[in-house]
Design an enzyme around this catalytic site. Sequence first.
Site, mmCIF file in Angstrom:
data_model
loop_
_atom_site.group_PDB
_atom_site.id
_atom_site.type_symbol
_atom_site.label_atom_id
_atom_site.label_comp_id
_atom_site.label_asym_id
_atom_site.label_seq_id
_atom_site.Cartn_x
_atom_site.Cartn_y
_atom_site.Cartn_z
ATOM 1 N N THR A 1 0.825 -4.520 4.204
ATOM 2 C CA THR A 1 0.499 -4.877 5.581
ATOM 3 C C THR A 1 -0.169 -6.240 5.732
ATOM 4 O OG1 THR A 1 -1.652 -3.745 5.497
ATOM 5 C CG2 THR A 1 0.253 -2.454 6.208
ATOM 6 N N THR B 1 0.810 -1.218 0.000
ATOM 7 C CA THR B 1 0.000 0.000 0.000
ATOM 8 C C THR B 1 0.842 1.266 0.000
ATOM 9 O OG1 THR B 1 -1.832 -1.112 1.140
ATOM 10 C CG2 THR B 1 -1.742 1.276 1.311
#
Length: 329
Positions: free
Chosen positions: A94, A15
């Site tokens: 993540t 991300t």
Amino acid sequence: MRAVKNLLVLYTGGTIGMLQTAEGLAPAGGFEARMREHFAVCGDAPKLQWSLRELNPLIDSANMQQANWLAMREAIVEAVERDGHDGVLVLHGTDTLAYSAAALSFLLLGLPVPVLLTGSMLPAGAPGSDAWANLVGALNLFESGLENGVQLFFHGQLLHGCRASKLRSEAFDAFKALPRQRDGERAAELPARLDYRQPRQPVSLAVLPVFPGLAAGLVRGLLDSGIQGLLLECYGSGTGPSDDQALLDVLHDARQAGVMIAATSQCPEGAVVFDTYAAGSRLRDTGLVSGGGMTREAALGKMFALLGAGLDADSAEHWFALDLCGERA
């Protein structure tokens, strides 16, 4: 503890560097230029020297595979051994950040430099993003000094690489170190076979939670698929359906056939202590090795590193039961 002077930033995707596409957020290259542009205008540029390498292909960490772990290990070893970097920052998505931190902890045993992993919940450049805070915080840690080994930094927290888990899917403080029991005996020394310089091979592994109604046939089918290791997530202190003789026989036969079978607890604050209940003792007697208080991420990464080094089930179980880098002690 020493300050890092020549850092490699290893950008794997995730991300933190994603850009919007017609299909949604996707990994994008060119992150070094974005970093340098940010530091040029924001005044929080690190003083240490750094360079960035993009790992090809860049991925959403939901697509993480063992091959990506091996590529990260190779890139980190090259950075240290060939290029003279004295620290490595891994930028990572993540979803599997805790898994990769754990796997790298065991793939890089003995590496004489610090390795730190970080990422973000929102992309760099998005309004209110945590990306730059996590990135600058990580760089500041390298400047001030870090211990050798693998650690994870997120939302102001520095976590052991083998003790972190992602507990929240949206909040910035997504990662925590679970308060799991640590009681393993520290290995007196590491065998050369497990040194960071030694390459590893992919391993066929599976993770299976124990649940009410778990059938012997299901477990047999999984074990007969050719897996080399099974991580069994047991109830509480390491219990399971011990009155199901067919299930116990399947586990016993698989262990006799050379499959490594390890047990962890499903409880966030749990640890495997087989002798607490008879139900745990009967599982242990089939040939399971205790993961103690290791998390799923740590146990899976450790199993991968041990079997991937070419150890047989007996040797892998021996080292699995010992503390190698702080995962059990």
